[in-house]
Design a protein around this motif. Structure first.
Motif, PDB file in Angstrom:
ATOM      1  N   GLY A  65       1.290  -1.463   0.536  1.00  0.00           N
ATOM      2  CA  GLY A  65       0.033   0.100  -0.350  1.00  0.00           C
ATOM      3  C   GLY A  65       0.873   1.240  -0.488  1.00  0.00           C
ATOM      4  O   GLY A  65       1.707   1.343   0.203  1.00  0.00           O
ATOM      5  N   GLU A  66       0.037   1.773  -0.438  1.00  0.00           N
ATOM      6  CA  GLU A  66       1.183   3.792  -0.457  1.00  0.00           C
ATOM      7  C   GLU A  66       0.688   4.265   0.689  1.00  0.00           C
ATOM      8  O   GLU A  66      -0.659   4.920   0.985  1.00  0.00           O
ATOM      9  CB  GLU A  66       0.312   3.819  -1.767  1.00  0.00           C
ATOM     10  CG  GLU A  66       1.316   3.810  -2.885  1.00  0.00           C
ATOM     11  CD  GLU A  66       3.164   4.098  -3.119  1.00  0.00           C
ATOM     12  OE1 GLU A  66       3.132   4.774  -2.347  1.00  0.00           O
ATOM     13  OE2 GLU A  66       3.162   3.397  -3.523  1.00  0.00           O
ATOM     14  N   PRO A  67       1.270   5.122   1.436  1.00  0.00           N
ATOM     15  CA  PRO A  67       1.652   5.647   3.289  1.00  0.00           C
ATOM     16  C   PRO A  67       0.527   6.917   2.271  1.00  0.00           C
ATOM     17  O   PRO A  67       0.905   7.647   1.848  1.00  0.00           O
ATOM     18  CB  PRO A  67       2.532   5.665   3.716  1.00  0.00           C
ATOM     19  CG  PRO A  67       3.381   5.592   2.781  1.00  0.00           C
ATOM     20  CD  PRO A  67       2.792   5.044   1.114  1.00  0.00           C
ATOM     21  N   VAL A  68      -0.552   7.238   3.699  1.00  0.00           N
ATOM     22  CA  VAL A  68      -1.355   8.798   2.840  1.00  0.00           C
ATOM     23  C   VAL A  68      -0.834   9.476   3.390  1.00  0.00           C
ATOM     24  O   VAL A  68      -0.146   9.489   4.877  1.00  0.00           O
ATOM     25  CB  VAL A  68      -2.671   8.380   3.456  1.00  0.00           C
ATOM     26  CG1 VAL A  68      -2.971   9.912   2.862  1.00  0.00           C
ATOM     27  CG2 VAL A  68      -3.176   7.500   2.657  1.00  0.00           C
ATOM     28  N   PRO A  69      -0.426  11.032   2.918  1.00  0.00           N
ATOM     29  CA  PRO A  69       0.478  11.490   3.934  1.00  0.00           C
ATOM     30  C   PRO A  69      -0.649  12.499   4.771  1.00  0.00           C
ATOM     31  O   PRO A  69      -0.966  12.894   3.729  1.00  0.00           O
ATOM     32  CB  PRO A  69       1.204  12.573   2.456  1.00  0.00           C
ATOM     33  CG  PRO A  69       0.495  12.123   1.167  1.00  0.00           C
ATOM     34  CD  PRO A  69       0.056  10.797   1.025  1.00  0.00           C
ATOM     35  N   THR A  70      -0.213  12.608   5.496  1.00  0.00           N
ATOM     36  CA  THR A  70      -0.949  12.793   6.729  1.00  0.00           C
ATOM     37  C   THR A  70      -0.596  14.765   7.594  1.00  0.00           C
ATOM     38  O   THR A  70       0.990  14.205   7.368  1.00  0.00           O
ATOM     39  CB  THR A  70      -1.215  12.463   7.826  1.00  0.00           C
ATOM     40  OG1 THR A  70      -0.126  11.853   8.621  1.00  0.00           O
ATOM     41  CG2 THR A  70      -1.852  10.981   7.088  1.00  0.00           C
ATOM     42  N   ASP A  71      -1.222  15.312   8.408  1.00  0.00           N
ATOM     43  CA  ASP A  71      -1.052  16.597   8.768  1.00  0.00           C
ATOM     44  C   ASP A  71      -1.212  15.939  10.255  1.00  0.00           C
ATOM     45  O   ASP A  71      -2.545  15.160  10.497  1.00  0.00           O
ATOM     46  CB  ASP A  71      -1.348  17.615   8.641  1.00  0.00           C
ATOM     47  CG  ASP A  71      -0.440  18.314   7.874  1.00  0.00           C
ATOM     48  OD1 ASP A  71       0.739  17.669   7.053  1.00  0.00           O
ATOM     49  OD2 ASP A  71      -1.100  18.495   6.688  1.00  0.00           O
ATOM     50  N   VAL A  72      -0.635  16.408  11.253  1.00  0.00           N
ATOM     51  CA  VAL A  72      -1.349  16.721  12.826  1.00  0.00           C
ATOM     52  C   VAL A  72      -2.201  17.561  13.128  1.00  0.00           C
ATOM     53  O   VAL A  72      -1.524  18.766  12.891  1.00  0.00           O
ATOM     54  CB  VAL A  72      -0.116  15.863  13.691  1.00  0.00           C
ATOM     55  CG1 VAL A  72      -1.321  16.004  15.725  1.00  0.00           C
ATOM     56  CG2 VAL A  72       0.025  14.471  13.555  1.00  0.00           C
ATOM     57  N   ILE A  73      -3.498  18.116  13.610  1.00  0.00           N
ATOM     58  CA  ILE A  73      -3.823  19.384  13.836  1.00  0.00           C
ATOM     59  C   ILE A  73      -4.263  18.546  15.195  1.00  0.00           C
ATOM     60  O   ILE A  73      -4.575  17.892  15.419  1.00  0.00           O
ATOM     61  CB  ILE A  73      -5.319  19.316  12.912  1.00  0.00           C
ATOM     62  CG1 ILE A  73      -6.649  18.347  13.048  1.00  0.00           C
ATOM     63  CG2 ILE A  73      -4.679  19.636  11.715  1.00  0.00           C
ATOM     64  CD1 ILE A  73      -7.639  18.580  12.032  1.00  0.00           C
ATOM     65  N   VAL A  74      -4.885  20.309  16.250  1.00  0.00           N
ATOM     66  CA  VAL A  74      -5.735  19.939  17.266  1.00  0.00           C
ATOM     67  C   VAL A  74      -6.550  20.180  17.137  1.00  0.00           C
ATOM     68  O   VAL A  74      -6.837  21.346  16.766  1.00  0.00           O
ATOM     69  CB  VAL A  74      -4.476  20.567  18.514  1.00  0.00           C
ATOM     70  CG1 VAL A  74      -5.125  20.443  19.768  1.00  0.00           C
ATOM     71  CG2 VAL A  74      -3.338  20.132  18.900  1.00  0.00           C
ATOM     72  N   VAL A  75      -7.969  19.784  17.440  1.00  0.00           N
ATOM     73  CA  VAL A  75      -9.288  20.253  17.549  1.00  0.00           C
ATOM     74  C   VAL A  75      -9.077  20.726  18.213  1.00  0.00           C
ATOM     75  O   VAL A  75      -8.642  21.166  19.803  1.00  0.00           O
ATOM     76  CB  VAL A  75     -10.027  18.551  17.821  1.00  0.00           C
ATOM     77  CG1 VAL A  75     -11.248  19.448  17.598  1.00  0.00           C
ATOM     78  CG2 VAL A  75      -9.961  18.068  17.145  1.00  0.00           C
ATOM     79  N   GLY A  76      -9.898  22.053  17.527  1.00  0.00           N
ATOM     80  CA  GLY A  76     -10.524  23.343  18.393  1.00  0.00           C
ATOM     81  C   GLY A  76     -11.632  23.455  19.340  1.00  0.00           C
ATOM     82  O   GLY A  76     -12.568  22.702  18.998  1.00  0.00           O
ATOM     83  N   SER A  77     -12.398  23.788  20.556  1.00  0.00           N
ATOM     84  CA  SER A  77     -14.061  24.402  20.782  1.00  0.00           C
ATOM     85  C   SER A  77     -14.311  24.653  19.632  1.00  0.00           C
ATOM     86  O   SER A  77     -14.443  25.874  19.030  1.00  0.00           O
ATOM     87  CB  SER A  77     -12.767  25.391  21.869  1.00  0.00           C
ATOM     88  OG  SER A  77     -15.142  25.298  22.813  1.00  0.00           O
ATOM     89  N   GLY A  78     -15.424  23.408  19.498  1.00  0.00           N
ATOM     90  CA  GLY A  78     -16.550  24.024  18.808  1.00  0.00           C
ATOM     91  C   GLY A  78     -16.776  23.880  17.635  1.00  0.00           C
ATOM     92  O   GLY A  78     -16.992  24.027  16.416  1.00  0.00           O
ATOM     93  N   VAL A  79     -14.624  22.955  17.112  1.00  0.00           N
ATOM     94  CA  VAL A  79     -14.982  22.342  15.717  1.00  0.00           C
ATOM     95  C   VAL A  79     -15.822  21.186  16.055  1.00  0.00           C
ATOM     96  O   VAL A  79     -15.211  20.011  16.566  1.00  0.00           O
ATOM     97  CB  VAL A  79     -13.258  23.250  15.168  1.00  0.00           C
ATOM     98  CG1 VAL A  79     -13.388  21.800  14.064  1.00  0.00           C
ATOM     99  CG2 VAL A  79     -12.538  23.502  15.869  1.00  0.00           C
ATOM    100  N   THR A  80     -15.882  20.812  14.240  1.00  0.00           N
ATOM    101  CA  THR A  80     -16.570  19.369  13.993  1.00  0.00           C
ATOM    102  C   THR A  80     -16.234  18.424  13.396  1.00  0.00           C
ATOM    103  O   THR A  80     -14.954  18.906  12.731  1.00  0.00           O
ATOM    104  CB  THR A  80     -17.769  19.907  13.792  1.00  0.00           C
ATOM    105  OG1 THR A  80     -17.795  20.333  12.484  1.00  0.00           O
ATOM    106  CG2 THR A  80     -19.039  20.643  14.812  1.00  0.00           C
ATOM    107  N   LEU A  81     -15.881  17.507  13.183  1.00  0.00           N
ATOM    108  CA  LEU A  81     -15.495  16.563  12.354  1.00  0.00           C
ATOM    109  C   LEU A  81     -15.712  17.320  10.785  1.00  0.00           C
ATOM    110  O   LEU A  81     -14.799  17.435   9.547  1.00  0.00           O
ATOM    111  CB  LEU A  81     -15.808  14.930  12.126  1.00  0.00           C
ATOM    112  CG  LEU A  81     -14.844  14.085  11.466  1.00  0.00           C
ATOM    113  CD1 LEU A  81     -13.749  13.929  11.629  1.00  0.00           C
ATOM    114  CD2 LEU A  81     -15.570  13.142  11.523  1.00  0.00           C
ATOM    115  N   TRP A  82     -17.449  17.634  10.648  1.00  0.00           N
ATOM    116  CA  TRP A  82     -17.334  18.629   9.507  1.00  0.00           C
ATOM    117  C   TRP A  82     -16.808  19.301   8.831  1.00  0.00           C
ATOM    118  O   TRP A  82     -15.735  19.626   7.181  1.00  0.00           O
ATOM    119  CB  TRP A  82     -19.502  18.552   9.254  1.00  0.00           C
ATOM    120  CG  TRP A  82     -19.420  19.257   8.406  1.00  0.00           C
ATOM    121  CD1 TRP A  82     -19.038  20.630   7.353  1.00  0.00           C
ATOM    122  CD2 TRP A  82     -20.159  18.453   6.894  1.00  0.00           C
ATOM    123  NE1 TRP A  82     -20.307  20.329   6.279  1.00  0.00           N
ATOM    124  CE2 TRP A  82     -20.878  19.092   5.542  1.00  0.00           C
ATOM    125  CE3 TRP A  82     -20.744  16.925   6.554  1.00  0.00           C
ATOM    126  CZ2 TRP A  82     -21.222  18.671   4.583  1.00  0.00           C
ATOM    127  CZ3 TRP A  82     -20.937  15.990   5.921  1.00  0.00           C
ATOM    128  CH2 TRP A  82     -21.207  17.470   4.519  1.00  0.00           C
TER     129      TRP A  82
END
Length: 124
Positions: A65-82
């Motif tokens: 498989g090809e690894p997906v290049p990713t970034d790490v983010i920190v979820v803020g208050s009131g932020v949804t997955l959408w």
């Protein structure tokens, strides 16, 4: 010489009925401590055999498989997955991006907590 014939002694007969106790109970099967241990070990052996039989199926494939290049983010208050998926998608297919984020982070649902770290596909 005379012989004397004696009548044969009656042999005790066994009945196929279980024993009946004085209080009216019928005989029942009782296991000793060793018998209970044997029954437990046989059950455990069957459970392990079933687990090994079902675990023997490999999920891996022969293709790399090809690894997906990713970034790490920190979820803020009131932020949804959408919100996160909408910011990361280019073609407007937000639901596919949500599914990708859930798969990358092994999420069961869309519930996020402020301060949670998420892997998201890298922005182009």
């Amino acid at each position: 010489m005379s012989t004397m014939v004696l009548p044969a002694a009656a042999a005790p007969t066994r009945t196929s009925r279980p024993a009946t106790y004085a209080d009216g109970r019928r005989g029942e099967l009782r296991l000793t401590r060793r018998g209970r241990l044997v029954v437990f070990l046989v059950g455990l052996l069957v459970a392990v055999a079933v687990a090994v039989a079902f675990a023997g199926v490999s999920v891996a494939t022969a293709e790399k498989g090809e690894p997906v290049p990713t970034d790490v983010i920190v979820v803020g208050s009131g932020v949804t997955l959408w919100d996160i998926a909408a910011a990361r998608t280019d073609d407007g297919d937000v639901r596919a991006m949500i599914s990708t984020i859930q798969e990358l982070n092994n999420l069961d649902g869309g519930m996020l907590v402020a301060g949670q770290r998420l892997l998201v596909p890298a922005a182009d």
